[in-house]
Write an enzyme that holds these catalytic residues in place. Sequence first.
Site, PDB file in Angstrom:
ATOM      1  N   ASN A   9     -94.480  19.297  21.351  1.00 50.92           N
ATOM      2  CA  ASN A   9     -93.613  19.510  20.194  1.00 50.92           C
ATOM      3  C   ASN A   9     -92.779  18.240  20.059  1.00 50.92           C
ATOM      4  O   ASN A   9     -91.847  18.041  20.830  1.00 50.92           O
ATOM      5  CB  ASN A   9     -92.729  20.744  20.425  1.00 50.92           C
ATOM      6  CG  ASN A   9     -91.690  20.915  19.326  1.00 50.92           C
ATOM      7  OD1 ASN A   9     -91.714  20.208  18.325  1.00 50.92           O
ATOM      8  ND2 ASN A   9     -90.775  21.862  19.526  1.00 50.92           N
ATOM      9  N   TRP A  10     -93.164  17.418  19.097  1.00 49.59           N
ATOM     10  CA  TRP A  10     -92.481  16.126  18.950  1.00 49.59           C
ATOM     11  C   TRP A  10     -91.062  16.282  18.421  1.00 49.59           C
ATOM     12  O   TRP A  10     -90.289  15.335  18.455  1.00 49.59           O
ATOM     13  CB  TRP A  10     -93.269  15.213  18.008  1.00 49.59           C
ATOM     14  CG  TRP A  10     -94.579  14.715  18.544  1.00 49.59           C
ATOM     15  CD1 TRP A  10     -95.154  15.005  19.758  1.00 49.59           C
ATOM     16  CD2 TRP A  10     -95.485  13.819  17.874  1.00 49.59           C
ATOM     17  NE1 TRP A  10     -96.347  14.357  19.885  1.00 49.59           N
ATOM     18  CE2 TRP A  10     -96.585  13.615  18.751  1.00 49.59           C
ATOM     19  CE3 TRP A  10     -95.486  13.179  16.636  1.00 49.59           C
ATOM     20  CZ2 TRP A  10     -97.660  12.787  18.400  1.00 49.59           C
ATOM     21  CZ3 TRP A  10     -96.552  12.362  16.290  1.00 49.59           C
ATOM     22  CH2 TRP A  10     -97.629  12.169  17.171  1.00 49.59           C
ATOM     23  N   LYS A  11     -90.754  17.462  17.873  1.00 48.95           N
ATOM     24  CA  LYS A  11     -89.449  17.679  17.212  1.00 48.95           C
ATOM     25  C   LYS A  11     -89.252  16.576  16.166  1.00 48.95           C
ATOM     26  O   LYS A  11     -90.241  16.051  15.641  1.00 48.95           O
ATOM     27  CB  LYS A  11     -88.332  17.758  18.250  1.00 48.95           C
ATOM     28  CG  LYS A  11     -88.653  18.802  19.332  1.00 48.95           C
ATOM     29  CD  LYS A  11     -87.501  19.200  20.189  1.00 48.95           C
ATOM     30  CE  LYS A  11     -87.983  20.240  21.207  1.00 48.95           C
ATOM     31  NZ  LYS A  11     -86.909  20.726  22.067  1.00 48.95           N
ATOM     32  N   HIS A  95     -89.074  28.754  17.008  1.00 48.01           N
ATOM     33  CA  HIS A  95     -88.489  27.894  18.053  1.00 48.01           C
ATOM     34  C   HIS A  95     -86.980  28.143  18.105  1.00 48.01           C
ATOM     35  O   HIS A  95     -86.348  28.378  17.078  1.00 48.01           O
ATOM     36  CB  HIS A  95     -88.784  26.420  17.741  1.00 48.01           C
ATOM     37  CG  HIS A  95     -88.448  25.524  18.890  1.00 48.01           C
ATOM     38  ND1 HIS A  95     -87.167  25.104  19.142  1.00 48.01           N
ATOM     39  CD2 HIS A  95     -89.222  25.010  19.881  1.00 48.01           C
ATOM     40  CE1 HIS A  95     -87.169  24.361  20.239  1.00 48.01           C
ATOM     41  NE2 HIS A  95     -88.407  24.289  20.700  1.00 48.01           N
ATOM     42  N   GLU A  97     -84.601  26.209  18.304  1.00 50.63           N
ATOM     43  CA  GLU A  97     -83.806  25.323  17.444  1.00 50.63           C
ATOM     44  C   GLU A  97     -83.815  25.829  16.001  1.00 50.63           C
ATOM     45  O   GLU A  97     -82.828  25.675  15.281  1.00 50.63           O
ATOM     46  CB  GLU A  97     -84.322  23.879  17.560  1.00 50.63           C
ATOM     47  CG  GLU A  97     -83.928  23.273  18.912  1.00 50.63           C
ATOM     48  CD  GLU A  97     -84.872  22.228  19.461  1.00 50.63           C
ATOM     49  OE1 GLU A  97     -85.690  21.668  18.716  1.00 50.63           O
ATOM     50  OE2 GLU A  97     -84.784  21.966  20.697  1.00 50.63           O
ATOM     51  N   GLU A 167     -89.596  30.129  26.071  1.00 53.01           N
ATOM     52  CA  GLU A 167     -88.769  28.928  26.158  1.00 53.01           C
ATOM     53  C   GLU A 167     -87.312  29.331  26.364  1.00 53.01           C
ATOM     54  O   GLU A 167     -86.601  29.600  25.390  1.00 53.01           O
ATOM     55  CB  GLU A 167     -88.890  28.105  24.867  1.00 53.01           C
ATOM     56  CG  GLU A 167     -90.271  27.547  24.625  1.00 53.01           C
ATOM     57  CD  GLU A 167     -90.206  26.218  23.857  1.00 53.01           C
ATOM     58  OE1 GLU A 167     -90.892  25.288  24.271  1.00 53.01           O
ATOM     59  OE2 GLU A 167     -89.448  26.124  22.876  1.00 53.01           O
ATOM     60  N   GLY A 173     -84.494  20.648  26.787  1.00 50.62           N
ATOM     61  CA  GLY A 173     -83.840  19.350  26.630  1.00 50.62           C
ATOM     62  C   GLY A 173     -82.694  19.135  27.602  1.00 50.62           C
ATOM     63  O   GLY A 173     -81.906  18.208  27.449  1.00 50.62           O
ATOM     64  N   SER A 212     -88.070  21.595  29.576  1.00 48.24           N
ATOM     65  CA  SER A 212     -87.978  20.550  30.602  1.00 48.24           C
ATOM     66  C   SER A 212     -89.210  20.482  31.505  1.00 48.24           C
ATOM     67  O   SER A 212     -89.090  20.248  32.708  1.00 48.24           O
ATOM     68  CB  SER A 212     -86.695  20.713  31.434  1.00 48.24           C
ATOM     69  OG  SER A 212     -85.558  20.556  30.601  1.00 48.24           O
ATOM     70  N   GLY A 233     -91.584  19.304  25.037  1.00 51.50           N
ATOM     71  CA  GLY A 233     -90.740  18.541  24.110  1.00 51.50           C
ATOM     72  C   GLY A 233     -90.703  17.077  24.498  1.00 51.50           C
ATOM     73  O   GLY A 233     -91.658  16.334  24.274  1.00 51.50           O
TER      74      GLY A 233
HETATM   75  P1  13P Z   1     -88.100  19.871  26.345  1.00 53.31           P
HETATM   76  O1  13P Z   1     -89.446  19.769  26.992  1.00 53.31           O
HETATM   77  O2  13P Z   1     -87.615  18.565  25.781  1.00 53.31           O
HETATM   78  O3  13P Z   1     -87.100  20.562  27.209  1.00 53.31           O
HETATM   79  O4  13P Z   1     -88.286  20.809  25.051  1.00 53.31           O
HETATM   80  C1  13P Z   1     -88.956  22.011  25.168  1.00 53.31           C
HETATM   81  C2  13P Z   1     -89.223  22.558  23.817  1.00 53.31           C
HETATM   82  O5  13P Z   1     -88.318  22.932  23.107  1.00 53.31           O
HETATM   83  C3  13P Z   1     -90.616  22.576  23.347  1.00 53.31           C
HETATM   84  O6  13P Z   1     -90.741  23.318  22.163  1.00 53.31           O
END
Ligand code: 13P
Length: 251
Positions: A9-11, A95, A97, A167, A173, A212, A233
């Site tokens: 997930n590149w966000k 997600h 977020e 998640e 993150g 993470s 992420g």
């Molecule tokens: P991280 O791997 O940066 O913690 O993010 C996880 C995530 O939200 C994947 O959708």
Amino acid sequence: MRARLVAGNWKMHGSLVANARLLDALKAGLKQAEGLGYAVCAPFPYLAQVSEALSGSPIAWGAQNVSEHDSGAYTGEVSGPMLREFGCRFAIVGHSERRGLFKESDKTVAAKFSAAQRAGLTPILCAGETLEQRERGETENVVGRQLDAVLDAAGVAALANAVLAYEPVWAIGTGRNATPQQAQDVHAFIRSRVGARDRRLAGNVTILYGGSVKPENARELFAKPDVDGGLIGGASLMAEDFIAICAAARR
Ligand code: 13P
């Protein structure tokens, strides 16, 4: 055997130049593996670039969000049929977020899940608790409610073409991953919750862990019996790390 998947997930990261480099390295480093799929979920404007780069490779691609509507006067939204035109196989829905920052309700997430499936996409449905909820002992209530909202609306049979992702919000993150046992406990809970409605589907549905995941912890997490891969992420932006995480998911 259940299908395993590692999805990046590149966000809201990337640029044409950085993506080209990353995609080239992924194509060079990720080889077809029995029972294991790979995917990257890119920002909407880069889907054309991703589709061009990855066509014919073993790496699938997807979006990070999708409208609950198929078309119409919804300024700023992107529909499932549009994503299909760019070859997307997946769309992440729910997600944390999106739920937290953009106030998406369980009902909206359920509508997006169905919209993705209507368009022929495989939704990656995310669920997870915040730190406060975990500390109050509400993890199963929260995750169960997020899951039930979709199963009630779409029907359990819809899971035949869906991926689930646990998640924990406190692990996203933050550099603080769930321990393999914490992940396993919630994954087993999710599988049993689905199993109460349909045992066969519960046994077959792919459940990813996200939060993470790094090359250093991936193998241990993926070794747990109900953890079928990862939603990655930060580490998905670094080719070497993402390739190492994918290797850790091989059986
Ligand atoms: P991280 O791997 O940066 O913690 O993010 C996880 C995530 O939200 C994947 O959708």
